[in-house]
Design a protein around this motif. Structure first.
Motif, PDB file in Angstrom:
ATOM      1  N   LEU A  12      40.940   8.524  14.883  1.00 25.04           N
ATOM      2  CA  LEU A  12      40.465   7.151  14.863  1.00 25.04           C
ATOM      3  C   LEU A  12      40.510   6.446  16.217  1.00 25.04           C
ATOM      4  CD1 LEU A  12      39.359   4.774  13.211  1.00 25.04           C
ATOM      5  CD2 LEU A  12      41.717   4.186  12.662  1.00 25.04           C
ATOM      6  N   PRO A  13      41.607   6.489  16.963  1.00 26.90           N
ATOM      7  CA  PRO A  13      41.609   5.777  18.253  1.00 26.90           C
ATOM      8  C   PRO A  13      40.503   6.254  19.197  1.00 26.90           C
ATOM      9  CG  PRO A  13      43.837   6.386  17.652  1.00 26.90           C
ATOM     10  CD  PRO A  13      42.922   7.079  16.668  1.00 26.90           C
ATOM     11  N   LEU A  16      37.112   4.890  17.879  1.00 24.33           N
ATOM     12  CA  LEU A  16      36.982   3.465  18.194  1.00 24.33           C
ATOM     13  C   LEU A  16      36.689   3.262  19.675  1.00 24.33           C
ATOM     14  CD1 LEU A  16      39.891   1.951  16.056  1.00 24.33           C
ATOM     15  CD2 LEU A  16      37.448   2.112  15.478  1.00 24.33           C
ATOM     16  N   SER A  22      35.184  -2.036  15.946  1.00 30.37           N
ATOM     17  CA  SER A  22      36.523  -2.335  15.433  1.00 30.37           C
ATOM     18  C   SER A  22      36.773  -1.418  14.240  1.00 30.37           C
ATOM     19  CB  SER A  22      36.626  -3.795  14.996  1.00 30.37           C
ATOM     20  OG  SER A  22      35.843  -4.015  13.839  1.00 30.37           O
ATOM     21  N   ARG A  23      38.024  -1.301  13.857  1.00 30.61           N
ATOM     22  CA  ARG A  23      38.390  -0.450  12.723  1.00 30.61           C
ATOM     23  C   ARG A  23      37.679  -0.903  11.441  1.00 30.61           C
ATOM     24  NH1 ARG A  23      43.839   2.131  11.397  1.00 30.61           N
ATOM     25  NH2 ARG A  23      43.726   2.406   9.150  1.00 30.61           N
ATOM     26  N   SER A  24      37.679  -2.216  11.188  1.00 33.99           N
ATOM     27  CA  SER A  24      37.060  -2.717   9.957  1.00 33.99           C
ATOM     28  C   SER A  24      35.547  -2.496   9.961  1.00 33.99           C
ATOM     29  CB  SER A  24      37.388  -4.191   9.735  1.00 33.99           C
ATOM     30  OG  SER A  24      36.951  -4.970  10.824  1.00 33.99           O
ATOM     31  N   TYR A  27      34.806   1.279   9.189  1.00 31.54           N
ATOM     32  CA  TYR A  27      34.920   1.630   7.773  1.00 31.54           C
ATOM     33  C   TYR A  27      33.828   0.962   6.931  1.00 31.54           C
ATOM     34  CZ  TYR A  27      39.163   4.252   8.563  1.00 31.54           C
ATOM     35  OH  TYR A  27      40.055   5.199   8.989  1.00 31.54           O
ATOM     36  N   ASN A  38      34.457  10.371   7.509  1.00 28.92           N
ATOM     37  CA  ASN A  38      35.580  11.096   8.094  1.00 28.92           C
ATOM     38  C   ASN A  38      35.934  12.293   7.221  1.00 28.92           C
ATOM     39  OD1 ASN A  38      36.661   9.635   5.993  1.00 28.92           O
ATOM     40  ND2 ASN A  38      38.351   8.790   7.153  1.00 28.92           N
TER      41      ASN A  38
END
Length: 69
Positions: A12-13, A16, A22-24, A27, A38
């Protein structure tokens, strides 16, 4: 097993950082089918195929997870 970097699983990092999302948002795009899904690596670990993320990066506006393009 091959050492082809496009077959790497990235976490994930890294996703991103590469995408600038952004993470949100990431997703939310996965749920909408506009970003690659994923892969479950283990019980508490997931990642993305680097090649799939690179395909998305080439044309993020028109990417469809269903078609991979």
């Amino acid at each position: 097993m091959t050492d082809d970097p496009s077959n790497r699983i990235i976490r994930l990092p890294t996703v991103l950082h590469k995408t600038g999302l952004s993470r949100s948002t990431l997703y939310r795009k996965m749920e909408a089918g506009t970003f690659p899904r994923n892969l479950q690596i283990s019980t508490r670990c997931a990642g993305w195929r680097e090649a799939d993320v690179n395909v998305w990066l080439r044309n993020p506006m028109f990417y469809s997870a269903q078609h991979g393009v």
